[in-house]
Design an enzyme around this catalytic site. Structure first.
Site, PDB file in Angstrom:
ATOM      1  CB  SER A  16      -0.937  -0.068   1.167  1.00  0.00           C
ATOM      2  OG  SER A  16      -1.889  -1.032   1.128  1.00  0.00           O
ATOM      3  CD  GLN A  40      -2.021 -11.170  -4.342  1.00  0.00           C
ATOM      4  OE1 GLN A  40      -1.478 -12.505  -4.065  1.00  0.00           O
ATOM      5  NE2 GLN A  40      -2.495 -10.431  -3.277  1.00  0.00           N
ATOM      6  CB  ALA A  75       8.875  -9.004   2.079  1.00  0.00           C
ATOM      7  CG  HIS A  76       2.894  -9.682   3.406  1.00  0.00           C
ATOM      8  ND1 HIS A  76       1.450 -10.175   3.616  1.00  0.00           N
ATOM      9  CD2 HIS A  76       2.672  -8.478   2.627  1.00  0.00           C
ATOM     10  CE1 HIS A  76       0.844  -9.399   3.117  1.00  0.00           C
ATOM     11  NE2 HIS A  76       1.303  -8.225   2.687  1.00  0.00           N
ATOM     12  CB  THR A  78      16.260   4.278  10.705  1.00  0.00           C
ATOM     13  OG1 THR A  78      16.841   5.580  11.381  1.00  0.00           O
ATOM     14  CG2 THR A  78      17.404   3.451  11.142  1.00  0.00           C
ATOM     15  CB  CYS A  83     -20.424 -10.294   5.471  1.00  0.00           C
ATOM     16  SG  CYS A  83     -22.254 -10.245   5.384  1.00  0.00           S
TER      17      CYS A  83
END
Lengths: 146, 385
Positions: free
Chosen positions: B71, B178, B199-200, B236, B324
């Site tokens: 993001s 993705q 990275a995740h 940093t 939902c």
């Protein structure tokens, strides 16, 4: 996110099904917004002796449907009409705020079934007003962010 | 039995990466900006990671800027490019199926007077390069098209769009969050000027990502501070996270072909199994140009949240595009953009795999899912057997 009671009624819903000899049938919601609740009632001597539901919707929609059938069973028509969406939510120890409007329509579905019963039996339905039965109709849209 | 099938949301960190990161935090804690040995070690660690990330997408290390994730990368590119080129033009082209990081950044830019064209996609979620070309005006400063869709797994014709952008001399950004680490991404061959990755999504840590900025492409900063990351991303550096990102990039590159093949085969087994055992389902997304780890179905007559709750009760983690679970009253914008009616979009199920996904997990889902669907359908007033 859901209380234990909601999860119980969602996982083990009471009174699922239809009644072939229903005295009244009520349906609220619409598929566009993702919730449809249909309630069947059997009325004998002004008392709801049997009640079933079918619901398309989220966990809260199914749990509130199940709970309203439990609350209404055995009640007189007048007492059943006193059951509010709020009371259903409270009986489930509450619902997440975002679900309060869109998925908490079970009491409305019961009311719709009672109106249907009254109309079929030539009884007055004066004072029994229904919500438009859609999430977008009343301007009460809720947006949450996550 | 447990099955984790929400890898498009996030992935498990490789244990060796988690260990290396923990060690780096206590042993290699020097601020990379210092001149003493501890700092030089940290600086070396950044350099190594930069090379590893660059190699994964065929970029040059100096074209990699570390960020705190997808993001942030998307926002910093969109706003940074607009800030830089505002005098030249005020038009951006994107698609209706982008991640909210792009869509909401575009909406915010629109409030400042930027014109944004949101292109339609076809029934598989693809935008055509011709549509991109037709939308270009002399005011267009940026084209931003995702590499692969996070919900339905469709891979966009990026190379062709890149060629269009190059032909018209318009900057081309792709949100490749993705895709990177899952399928080959080559910024040179694809004519990509700017790219976002995190990275995740490929077994690295959350909170660390990178943007690729082709050498020679200028943009303004949107975050202020020191001179880190060429002044474009002051602050940093998260050396442990960046170490993890680099290791994950190297791992992904070294195992890409085998993972693509193995994970792709599991995906195909899942798709075929669901189509064979559950009537009235629709595979969302392209069958061919599809991420190897993505399965997305619309399951008629039921709503997604109930499905996810029952799957969870059976130890299966998955996601849905229902209202939902999308956080609003409307179902997923991606499912609506590919032309699904609302009631069908509410009943979507996304199962996303990773190299950790086992045959047993897939078999388990194929055993449980039909029962759960049948149970919900029997409760549904829309379903007539």
């Amino acid at each position: 996110m859901y209380t234990g009671k909601v999860m119980d009624h969602f996982a083990n819903p009471r009174n699922v099904g239809e009644l072939s000899d229903a005295s009244g049938v009520g349906e609220v919601g619409n598929a566009v917004c993702g919730d449809i609740m249909r309630i069947y009632i059997k009325v004998e001597n002004n008392i709801i002796t049997d009640i079933k539901f079918k619901t398309f919707g989220c966990g809260a929609a199914i749990a509130t449907s199940s709970m309203v059938t439990e609350l209404a069973k055995g009640k007189t028509i007048e007492d059943a009409l006193e059951i509010s969406n709020q009371a259903v939510a409270e009986a489930l120890d509450g619902l997440p705020p975002v679900k309060m409007h869109c998925s908490n329509l079970a009491a409305d579905a019961l009311k719709a079934a009672i109106i249907d019963y009254k109309k079929k039996n030539g009884m007055s339905t004066e004072g029994l007003e229904m919500c438009p039965g859609c999430c977008h109709g009343c301007g009460k849209e809720e947006k949450n962010t996550d | 039995m447990k099955a984790y099938l929400d890898n498009a949301a996030t992935t498990k960190v490789l244990p060796e990466i988690a260990n290396a990161m923990a060690a780096a935090m206590v042993e290699n804690y020097g601020n990379p900006s210092g001149i003493y040995e501890l700092s030089r070690n940290s600086k070396n660690l950044l350099d190594t990671s930069r090379e590893q990330v660059a190699k994964l997408i065929n970029a040059s290390p100096k074209e990699i800027i570390f960020t705190c994730g997808g993001s942030e990368g998307d926002t910093m590119i969109l706003e940074g490019i607009v800030k830089k080129y505002r005098d030249k033009g005020n038009h951006i082209i994107t698609t209706k199926v982008e991640h909210h990081a792009i869509l909401h950044a575009c909406e915010a830019l629109e409030e400042t007077g930027v014109q944004v064209t949101y292109l339609d996609v076809d029934e598989n979620g693809k935008v055509s390069p011709e549509a991109v070309e037709a939308a270009i005006t002399d005011k267009t400063i940026l084209i931003s098209v995702m590499y692969a869709n996070n919900e339905i797994g469709t891979v966009m014709p990026i190379r062709e769009i890149g060629a269009v952008a190059k032909k018209h001399n318009v900057l081309f950004h792709t949100d490749a969050v993705q895709a990177v680490g899952h399928i080959p991404v080559d910024v040179v061959a694809d004519n990509i000027d700017l790219l976002t990755l995190t990275a995740h999504k490929f077994h690295g840590p959350k909170g660390t990502g990178a943007v690729y900025i082709r050498q020679g492409v200028k943009m303004d900063k949107i975050i202020y501070g020191g001179g880190q990351e060429k002044g474009l991303r002051p602050g940093t550096e998260d050396t442990a996270g960046i170490l993890g990102l680099g290791m994950a990039a190297e791992h992904a590159l070294n195992h890409m072909e085998e993972n693509k093949k193995r994970v792709g085969a599991l995906r195909d087994k899942l798709i075929a199994g669901i189509e064979a055992s559950i009537p009235e389902v629709r595979l969302n997304g392209a069958r061919v140009d599809r991420l190897p780890n993505n399965v997305n179905f619309s399951i008629k007559y039921i709503e997604g949240e109930g499905l996810l709750l029952l799957l969870d009760m059976n130890g299966i983690a998955a996601s849905s595009g229902s209202a939902c679970t999308s956080g609003s009253l409307d179902p997923s914008h991606v499912l609506l953009a590919i032309g699904l009616p609302h009631e069908i979009a509410h009943g979507s199920l996304r199962l996303t795999l990773s190299e950790f996904t086992t045959d047993e997990e897939v078999d388990y889902v194929l055993e449980k899912l039909p029962q759960i669907v049948e149970r919900l359908r029997e409760m549904s007033p829309l379903y007539n057997k």
